[in-house]
Design an enzyme around this catalytic site. Structure first.
Site, PDB file in Angstrom:
ATOM      1  N   TYR A  64       1.474   4.601  -5.583  1.00  0.00           N
ATOM      2  CA  TYR A  64       1.856   4.055  -6.787  1.00  0.00           C
ATOM      3  C   TYR A  64       3.437   4.642  -6.990  1.00  0.00           C
ATOM      4  O   TYR A  64       3.722   5.290  -6.879  1.00  0.00           O
ATOM      5  CB  TYR A  64       1.084   3.945  -7.800  1.00  0.00           C
ATOM      6  CG  TYR A  64       0.204   2.943  -7.701  1.00  0.00           C
ATOM      7  CD1 TYR A  64      -0.192   2.478  -7.340  1.00  0.00           C
ATOM      8  CD2 TYR A  64      -0.624   2.829  -9.105  1.00  0.00           C
ATOM      9  CE1 TYR A  64      -1.823   1.377  -6.522  1.00  0.00           C
ATOM     10  CE2 TYR A  64      -1.434   1.565  -9.396  1.00  0.00           C
ATOM     11  CZ  TYR A  64      -2.606   1.440  -7.642  1.00  0.00           C
ATOM     12  OH  TYR A  64      -3.498   0.348  -8.114  1.00  0.00           O
ATOM     13  N   LYS A 118      -9.384   6.105   3.893  1.00  0.00           N
ATOM     14  CA  LYS A 118      -9.054   5.729   5.723  1.00  0.00           C
ATOM     15  C   LYS A 118      -8.337   6.579   5.857  1.00  0.00           C
ATOM     16  O   LYS A 118      -7.168   5.817   7.004  1.00  0.00           O
ATOM     17  CB  LYS A 118      -7.982   4.067   4.794  1.00  0.00           C
ATOM     18  CG  LYS A 118      -7.939   2.985   6.262  1.00  0.00           C
ATOM     19  CD  LYS A 118      -9.212   2.601   5.908  1.00  0.00           C
ATOM     20  CE  LYS A 118      -8.992   1.212   7.669  1.00  0.00           C
ATOM     21  NZ  LYS A 118     -10.302   0.680   8.223  1.00  0.00           N
ATOM     22  N   ASP A 122     -12.540  -0.174   3.505  1.00  0.00           N
ATOM     23  CA  ASP A 122     -13.181  -1.068   3.590  1.00  0.00           C
ATOM     24  C   ASP A 122     -14.873  -1.321   3.322  1.00  0.00           C
ATOM     25  O   ASP A 122     -15.018  -2.205   3.070  1.00  0.00           O
ATOM     26  CB  ASP A 122     -12.146  -1.370   4.748  1.00  0.00           C
ATOM     27  CG  ASP A 122     -12.400  -0.744   5.797  1.00  0.00           C
ATOM     28  OD1 ASP A 122     -13.166   0.392   5.834  1.00  0.00           O
ATOM     29  OD2 ASP A 122     -12.199  -1.170   7.025  1.00  0.00           O
ATOM     30  N   ASP A 127      -8.856   2.119  -7.778  1.00  0.00           N
ATOM     31  CA  ASP A 127      -7.844   0.965  -8.622  1.00  0.00           C
ATOM     32  C   ASP A 127      -8.977  -0.245  -8.077  1.00  0.00           C
ATOM     33  O   ASP A 127      -9.442  -1.164  -9.417  1.00  0.00           O
ATOM     34  CB  ASP A 127      -6.521   1.199  -9.072  1.00  0.00           C
ATOM     35  CG  ASP A 127      -5.803  -0.544  -9.947  1.00  0.00           C
ATOM     36  OD1 ASP A 127      -7.241  -0.309 -10.826  1.00  0.00           O
ATOM     37  OD2 ASP A 127      -5.050  -0.474  -9.523  1.00  0.00           O
ATOM     38  N   ASP A 184     -12.916  -1.995 -10.158  1.00  0.00           N
ATOM     39  CA  ASP A 184     -12.114  -3.193 -10.772  1.00  0.00           C
ATOM     40  C   ASP A 184     -13.444  -4.269  -9.909  1.00  0.00           C
ATOM     41  O   ASP A 184     -14.145  -4.729  -9.877  1.00  0.00           O
ATOM     42  CB  ASP A 184     -10.928  -4.100 -10.162  1.00  0.00           C
ATOM     43  CG  ASP A 184     -10.198  -3.902 -10.993  1.00  0.00           C
ATOM     44  OD1 ASP A 184     -10.425  -3.003 -12.295  1.00  0.00           O
ATOM     45  OD2 ASP A 184      -8.434  -4.391 -11.278  1.00  0.00           O
TER      46      ASP A 184
END
Length: 356
Positions: A136, A189, A222, A246, A250
């Site tokens: 970010y 990842k 993933d 994040d 959600d």
């Protein structure tokens, strides 16, 4: 009363539906704490669009100075996209709070409410999201933004992962897992981002050796998204970096019922900010339609955090009373429109407070 039987709490109502849902959460928490013999002292502070109108800033310096004296703050959503210039292009007030007070951990539980339609009614997990670095652009550089365009047709972004930040978020996640079902999943990842998320994974594994009672597994982000959809009940605590956290939180919120029910806290080792995941919802602001459940749940999580910090069981008991009260209110059919009901924000709060 002992010092921990009185709790000063700062209240920042925010924008949009904030001035509707925050007072409901405050009233409910006040009742739940009083039932445990704890007196909450609530202090309203200027914040958001109202603060722009009165003090010329969405997050006035006087508010920041006052908040330094509070360990617990309740913060409503902000609608910075609607602010007049130059405030619209300034850092969002919630981001200012997070960075100013070093609130490095974002804890987002996902648990279905009995009787509320959910894609995964058996989900019960906690996502522990590193909140101070990553990709970010407002938190990946010491000074300035790490997102830039060398030409109009090329955009670059810098991601930041450090040992220090990874270690402290891992410690918080493992401590949470130890207090829950003693299972933790490291999400990364590292098969592609070998150096950055590889460092995050390795530091988490190192920290895990200090918590032998916690079972540790790891997943690529993933695969983790797919597994949350397929068998969410198999997971207890997830720890991950900022962007992955994040997105996954959600997803988990929708699986548990709705993003509108998702509670959240941002915390350091010394302070906690209760702030629901949802936004300001300006389209329904002032109509009395907003669901206060996420805000109430966020305050409950903040009380849990504070009770652990001061080793006082009354705060956890108050938090549990809030969660049980939410479930009982919903079970009684007192629901806002997003849950298929006809109750307004205030009606939901009044019923809940009567139960408490």
């Amino acid at each position: 009363m002992t010092p921990t039987d009185t709790l000063p709490i700062a209240v920042l109502h925010g924008d949009g539906i904030g001035p509707e849902v925050v007072p409901v959460a405050v009233a409910a928490a006040d009742k739940a704490l009083a039932a445990q013999g704890i007196r909450a002292v609530w202090q309203d502070l200027p914040y958001g669009s109202a603060a722009i109108d009165t003090q010329g800033s969405a997050i006035p310096s006087s508010t920041l100075a006052a908040l330094a004296d509070y360990r617990v703050m309740v913060v409503g959503p902000h609608d910075s996209a609607a602010y007049p210039q130059p405030h619209r292009d300034a850092p969002a007030p919630g981001a200012v709070l997070r960075k100013h007070f070093g609130l490095y951990a974002n804890l987002r539980p996902a648990r279905a409410i009995p009787g509320v339609e959910a894609m995964a009614p058996d989900i019960d997990l906690l996502i522990v999201r590193e909140n101070s670095e990553g990709l970010y652009a407002d938190r990946n550089m010491l000074v300035g933004s790490g997102e830039f365009m060398p030409t109009p047709d090329v955009a670059l972004a810098v991601g930041l992962i450090t040992r220090q930040a990874s270690e402290r978020i891992a410690e918080r996640a493992f401590a949470a897992a130890r207090a829950r079902r003693q299972q933790l999943t490291i999400v990364h990842k590292a098969n592609v981002l070998r150096l950055s998320t590889g460092l995050f994974r390795d530091v988490c594994l190192e920290v895990g050796r200090r918590f032998p009672e916690v079972t540790v597994q790891q997943q690529h982000v993933d695969a983790m998204a797919a597994l949350l959809v397929r068998r969410p009940a198999d997971f207890d605590v997830l720890v991950t970096e900022n962007l992955f956290g994040d997105i996954l939180s959600d997803l988990a919120a929708e699986l548990s019922g709705s993003l509108g029910l998702a509670s959240s806290i941002n915390c350091s080792d010394t302070q906690v900010m209760a702030q629901a995941v949802h936004g300001a919802a300006p389209d329904i602001a002032g109509a009395g339609l907003a669901d206060p459940i996420a805000m109430i749940g966020s305050v409950a999580s903040a009380l849990d955090w504070y009770g652990t910090a001061v080793a006082h069981g009354g705060y956890a008991a108050a938090a549990q009373a809030l969660r049980e009260g939410i479930a009982a209110t919903v079970a009684a059919g007192v629901r806002t429109a997003d849950l298929g009901g006809t109750a307004g924000t205030g009606e939901f709060g009044e019923y809940l407070c009567a139960l408490l």
